[in-house]
Design a protein around this motif. Structure first.
Motif, short mmCIF file in Angstrom:
data_model
loop_
_atom_site.label_atom_id
_atom_site.label_comp_id
_atom_site.label_asym_id
_atom_site.label_seq_id
_atom_site.Cartn_x
_atom_site.Cartn_y
_atom_site.Cartn_z
N ARG A 1 0.85 -1.04 0.13
CA ARG A 1 0.09 0.13 0.08
C ARG A 1 0.95 1.28 0.04
NH1 ARG A 1 -5.19 -0.30 2.20
NH2 ARG A 1 -5.04 1.30 3.59
N PRO A 2 0.47 2.15 -0.85
CA PRO A 2 1.21 3.66 -0.64
C PRO A 2 1.14 4.41 0.80
CG PRO A 2 -0.82 3.67 -2.23
CD PRO A 2 -0.56 2.36 -1.84
N CYS A 3 2.19 5.03 1.09
CA CYS A 3 2.10 5.68 2.24
C CYS A 3 1.76 7.19 1.76
CB CYS A 3 3.42 5.69 2.83
SG CYS A 3 3.47 6.78 4.34
N VAL A 4 0.79 7.85 2.47
CA VAL A 4 0.50 9.34 2.26
C VAL A 4 0.85 9.85 3.46
CG1 VAL A 4 -1.21 11.09 1.34
CG2 VAL A 4 -1.26 8.59 0.33
N VAL A 5 1.72 10.96 3.62
CA VAL A 5 1.86 11.68 4.70
C VAL A 5 0.96 13.22 4.50
CG1 VAL A 5 3.34 13.15 6.24
CG2 VAL A 5 3.98 10.87 4.91
N LEU A 6 0.16 13.32 5.54
CA LEU A 6 -0.65 14.61 5.35
C LEU A 6 -0.51 15.42 6.71
CD1 LEU A 6 -4.11 12.41 4.92
CD2 LEU A 6 -2.81 13.75 3.16
N LEU A 7 -0.28 16.67 6.16
CA LEU A 7 0.54 17.79 7.03
C LEU A 7 -0.44 18.74 7.61
CD1 LEU A 7 4.05 18.07 5.71
CD2 LEU A 7 3.40 16.64 7.57
N LEU B 1 10.29 13.84 9.18
CA LEU B 1 10.87 12.86 8.84
C LEU B 1 11.22 11.72 9.70
CD1 LEU B 1 13.19 15.03 6.56
CD2 LEU B 1 11.60 13.16 5.62
N ALA B 2 11.43 11.93 10.90
CA ALA B 2 11.97 11.15 11.93
C ALA B 2 10.64 9.97 12.04
CB ALA B 2 12.42 11.66 13.07
N SER B 3 9.58 10.38 12.16
CA SER B 3 8.39 9.87 12.41
C SER B 3 7.62 8.91 11.53
CB SER B 3 7.10 10.77 13.08
OG SER B 3 6.62 11.42 11.93
N VAL B 4 7.93 9.15 10.13
CA VAL B 4 7.59 8.37 9.10
C VAL B 4 8.49 7.08 8.79
CG1 VAL B 4 6.79 8.37 6.99
CG2 VAL B 4 6.16 10.17 8.33
N ALA B 5 8.03 6.04 9.02
CA ALA B 5 8.73 4.72 8.75
C ALA B 5 8.86 4.39 7.41
CB ALA B 5 8.15 3.50 9.25
N ALA B 6 7.94 4.64 6.37
CA ALA B 6 8.14 4.20 5.12
C ALA B 6 9.30 5.21 4.34
CB ALA B 6 6.93 4.84 4.15
N PRO B 7 9.93 4.56 3.66
CA PRO B 7 11.11 5.14 2.89
C PRO B 7 10.90 6.22 2.10
CG PRO B 7 11.10 2.93 2.13
CD PRO B 7 9.99 3.06 3.41
N ARG B 8 9.78 5.86 1.44
CA ARG B 8 9.16 6.85 0.38
C ARG B 8 7.73 7.27 0.57
NH1 ARG B 8 11.65 8.63 -4.04
NH2 ARG B 8 9.83 8.45 -5.59
N PHE B 9 7.14 8.25 0.10
CA PHE B 9 5.81 8.67 0.76
C PHE B 9 5.44 9.65 -0.33
CE2 PHE B 9 8.61 10.59 3.94
CZ PHE B 9 8.54 11.81 3.63
N SER B 10 3.99 9.94 -0.54
CA SER B 10 3.35 11.00 -1.27
C SER B 10 3.14 11.90 -0.11
CB SER B 10 2.21 10.69 -1.73
OG SER B 10 2.44 9.60 -3.05
N LEU B 11 3.16 13.25 -0.28
CA LEU B 11 3.22 14.40 0.71
C LEU B 11 2.51 15.39 0.39
CD1 LEU B 11 4.63 15.25 3.36
CD2 LEU B 11 6.62 16.37 2.04
N ALA B 12 1.46 15.53 1.35
CA ALA B 12 0.42 16.87 1.10
C ALA B 12 0.37 17.69 2.16
CB ALA B 12 -1.06 16.32 0.86
N GLY B 13 0.54 18.96 2.10
CA GLY B 13 0.65 19.84 3.32
C GLY B 13 -0.58 20.89 3.03
N HIS B 14 -1.26 21.38 4.12
CA HIS B 14 -2.29 22.22 4.23
C HIS B 14 -1.82 23.38 4.94
CE1 HIS B 14 -5.86 24.20 5.68
NE2 HIS B 14 -6.24 24.56 4.65
N SER B 15 -2.11 24.73 4.24
CA SER B 15 -1.58 25.89 4.84
C SER B 15 -0.20 25.87 5.30
CB SER B 15 -2.62 26.27 5.93
OG SER B 15 -2.50 27.63 6.55
#
Length: 236
Positions: free
Chosen positions: A3-9, A50-64
């Motif tokens: 499954r892909p990893c998506v980091v939502l900030l 970066l330290a908290s996300v275990a996945a080596p690669r991820f998609s990254l979305a940030g709001h505001s």
């Protein structure tokens, strides 16, 4: 197939609630919504993520403000970012001269109100500029206030310090080597469409999407629209 990893900030005074609808809609992915804790700089927030996300690669979305953290992550660890999305965000450092002084004074006045009247009372004032006028004093506006009230004045002070000392992220956009999505509420008066158009000019391959009938809090105001846009960004 993994499954892909998506980091939502999240943005200023926002927590996982700001991404609740998208986390549910993107059920084909492992969604991570980090907390910045007491970090008092954009770079410190980025290092914590970066330290908290275990996945080596991820998609990254940030709001505001989360978009500014996302840009710092893309600068620090471009090899980990598969694609980038910036929603209702910006790239500029604080303005020089009187404009910068005015921004600082306004933010510190809100902090003073939070310390003396409480976070929810401050939010009643601050959040009125964050949503479409039609959503003032609605249940959704109440959800925004509930989210603000989960923070303390000390955490608010740390995030204000981070924003007042935010770096200029234009060079990150100019040197970006992953797909970029820019999305903005049509009625976002805090991070207006013109700002996103300037970001697109620095990264000509970027896609710019307008979220209709929405102010700054697009992920909560128009959850279905934003979820569809992000699903397409992820190739679904």
């Amino acid at each position: 197939m993994s499954r892909p990893c998506v980091v939502l900030l999240p943005g200023l005074l926002c927590d996982a609630a700001v991404w609740r609808a998208q986390t549910a809609a993107l059920d084909f992915a492992d969604c991570v919504v980090p907390s910045y804790g007491a970090a008092a700089s954009i770079d410190e927030m980025a290092r914590g993520v970066l330290a908290s996300v275990a996945a080596p690669r991820f998609s990254l979305a940030g709001h505001s403000m989360g978009g500014r953290v996302a840009l710092a992550i893309a600068r620090m660890a471009p090899e980990r970012v598969e694609r980038l999305a910036l929603l209702d965000s910006g790239m500029e450092a604080i303005a020089a001269g009187e404009a910068g002084v005015q921004e600082r004074d306004k933010r510190l006045a809100l902090l003073h109100k939070a310390r003396h009247s409480g976070m929810r009372a401050m939010g009643e004032q601050w959040a009125r500029g964050m949503v479409h006028p039609d959503r003032l004093d609605t249940p959704l506006f109440g959800e925004v206030l509930d989210m603000v009230a989960r923070f303390t004045p000390e955490l608010f002070a740390a995030q204000i310090e981070a924003l007042l000392n935010r770096p200029d992220a234009a060079p990150v956009l100019q040197n970006l080597h992953c797909p970029l999505l820019l999305a903005c509420g049509r009625q976002d008066n805090w991070s207006p469409l013109s700002r996103h158009e300037r970001m697109q000019q620095l990264c000509p391959g970027a896609q710019l999407v307008i979220i209709e009938d929405s102010g700054h809090m697009s992920t909560m105001e128009q959850p279905a629209q934003v979820s569809r846009v992000l699903a397409a960004w992820l190739g679904r």
